[in-house]
Design an enzyme around this catalytic site. Structure first.
Site, PDB file in Angstrom:
ATOM      1  N   HIS A  75     -35.624 101.942 -51.112  1.00 28.36           N
ATOM      2  CA  HIS A  75     -36.841 101.984 -51.798  1.00 28.36           C
ATOM      3  C   HIS A  75     -37.685 102.927 -51.232  1.00 28.36           C
ATOM      4  CE1 HIS A  75     -39.315  99.559 -49.133  1.00 28.36           C
ATOM      5  NE2 HIS A  75     -38.396  98.717 -48.979  1.00 28.36           N
ATOM      6  N   ASP A  77     -41.045 103.044 -52.043  1.00 25.16           N
ATOM      7  CA  ASP A  77     -42.681 102.660 -52.146  1.00 25.16           C
ATOM      8  C   ASP A  77     -42.724 101.829 -50.654  1.00 25.16           C
ATOM      9  OD1 ASP A  77     -40.830 100.597 -53.034  1.00 25.16           O
ATOM     10  OD2 ASP A  77     -42.627  99.272 -53.494  1.00 25.16           O
ATOM     11  N   ASP A 105     -40.343 100.760 -43.052  1.00 23.56           N
ATOM     12  CA  ASP A 105     -39.850 100.313 -44.213  1.00 23.56           C
ATOM     13  C   ASP A 105     -40.312 101.134 -45.273  1.00 23.56           C
ATOM     14  OD1 ASP A 105     -39.079  98.409 -46.082  1.00 23.56           O
ATOM     15  OD2 ASP A 105     -40.761  97.030 -45.690  1.00 23.56           O
ATOM     16  N   GLU A 135     -40.192  98.102 -54.818  1.00 21.42           N
ATOM     17  CA  GLU A 135     -39.569  96.762 -54.295  1.00 21.42           C
ATOM     18  C   GLU A 135     -40.747  95.986 -53.596  1.00 21.42           C
ATOM     19  OE1 GLU A 135     -37.909  94.898 -50.621  1.00 21.42           O
ATOM     20  OE2 GLU A 135     -39.537  96.363 -50.540  1.00 21.42           O
ATOM     21  N   GLU A 136     -41.843  96.453 -53.272  1.00 19.01           N
ATOM     22  CA  GLU A 136     -42.846  95.711 -52.075  1.00 19.01           C
ATOM     23  C   GLU A 136     -43.754  94.876 -53.013  1.00 19.01           C
ATOM     24  OE1 GLU A 136     -42.318  95.512 -49.258  1.00 19.01           O
ATOM     25  OE2 GLU A 136     -41.710  97.345 -48.184  1.00 19.01           O
ATOM     26  N   GLU A 164     -32.361  99.146 -45.601  1.00 22.92           N
ATOM     27  CA  GLU A 164     -33.717  98.444 -44.821  1.00 22.92           C
ATOM     28  C   GLU A 164     -33.311  98.352 -43.537  1.00 22.92           C
ATOM     29  OE1 GLU A 164     -36.128  96.847 -46.092  1.00 22.92           O
ATOM     30  OE2 GLU A 164     -35.898  96.854 -48.266  1.00 22.92           O
TER      31      GLU A 164
END
Length: 361
Positions: A75, A77, A105, A135-136, A164
């Site tokens: 991801h 974001d 992250d 994603e967050e 991840e």
């Protein structure tokens, strides 16, 4: 905001420099467009890749006719910035550490994938690279979930790796998650005449007794031992300082191993809390490890570390819904994700690139 022009992303140069460059393009959830534009523009320069886009999700893939296709996803974001951008560094050479939002992250993992996409024109497997948004935040906004709904064929594959942070260890599958609320009724009364009512907050103690006595399972699923959890995370109740509360609601989070689906997890909770009014407010299935799939087994052997279970929920579960076994693997300590002192050693970024390059070459 960064003044970096999208064409300035050097995908085939130093992967640590690339990590810093994409971290310095702020991309808090809902603000991913600048980074997505940069990623799309940079990937489009490589003729061996077909580049696709949906919103702020960018997909690039090879089409070499290989019998196996793998998917690498990450991801774009981050959670909100907390005075931790632009990236700063400490140390030099192999001891260099990048400090800042997104370094763990998960832009270090994204940088590794971008470098692979550009540098490997003829990988041993066909590869689909997925860089997605949102994603967050709430699951309904998740860019990978949107791709599952709108373009499932873009995500087709035999095995997937989600980048991840995992400290460079393969983390298999993920746990499912379920949120419930239990509402305990009472009868309102004046606090001076409390015996005329029934205190819902006091009655809710019975629910807390169940939680205190609960022993979570630790099942072994395909060789990995998961550890479940059942915890109250919020309590609501009370009308005023002089009124006996007529209602108390306890919000509970359940993390369950991937040998149970959502229906089985709900049935279990209804059994545990028999006699109480229970409402499921949110649920997401887990994902089985899938480590026996040939490409997965080969990757685990190459990493050379004992795989671990993913004690949490990640987007590998979205691949599971498509029938694609998936694992988590990326540079960075997951315990540093979302912290103000988020940082990643450059050596971990380079090692992740080395492992994946060897596997795909």
């Amino acid at each position: 905001m960064s003044s970096l022009d999208p064409t300035d992303l050097d995908l085939t140069g130093d992967v640590v420099a690339l990590t810093r460059a994409i971290c310095d393009i702020p991309s808090v959830s809902s603000e991913e467009k600048q980074l997505a534009d940069a990623v799309e523009s940079a990937l489009s320069a490589f003729p061996h890749l077909e580049v696709l886009r949906d919103g702020d999700a960018v997909v690039a893939r090879t089409s070499l006719g290989r019998p196996t296709r793998v998917v690498l996803a990450g991801h774009l974001d981050t959670v909100p910035i907390k005075d931790n951008l632009p990236v700063t560094t400490t140390g030099t050479g192999d001891d260099e550490i990048l400090h800042g939002r997104g370094t763990v992250d998960m832009k270090a993992g994204v940088a590794v994938m971008l470098h692979l996409a550009a540098a490997l024109a003829e990988p041993r497997y066909d590869v689909t690279y997925v860089f997605y948004d949102h994603e967050e935040v709430a699951a309904k906004l998740n860019g990978l979930g949107r791709l599952v709904r709108n373009h499932p064929e873009w995500l087709a594959g035999d095995f997937a790796i989600l980048g991840e942070p995992s400290d460079g260890t393969v983390e298999g599958g993920c746990q499912g998650t379920m949120r419930i609320k239990i509402t305990v009724p009472g009868v309102a009364a004046h606090a001076a005449r409390s015996w005329r009512g029934s205190n819902a907050i006091h009655s809710a103690g019975a629910v807390l007794d169940v939680l205190r006595a609960y022993v979570p399972r630790q099942p072994v699923v395909e060789g990995l031992q998961y550890h479940e959890g059942l915890n109250a995370v919020k309590i609501e109740g009370g009308i005023a300082g002089n009124v006996i509360p007529d209602l108390c609601t306890i919000h509970i989070n359940h993390r369950f191993a991937p040998d149970r689906d959502v229906a089985a997890a709900e049935a279990h909770l209804r059994e545990v809390f028999a006699g109480f009014e229970l409402e499921v407010t949110d649920a997401a299935p887990g994902a089985r490890p899938g480590l026996e799939q040939p490409a997965a087994k080969e990757f685990v052997d190459l990493v050379g570390r004992t795989p671990a279970p993913k004690l949490g929920w990640t987007d590998v579960a979205r691949f599971a819904t498509l029938g694609v076994p998936a694992v988590n693997f990326g540079p960075g300590d997951p315990l540093l994700a979302h912290t103000d002192h988020e940082h990643v050693p450059s050596a971990e970024v380079r090692q992740a690139l080395k492992v994946l390059t060897t596997w795909l070459s």
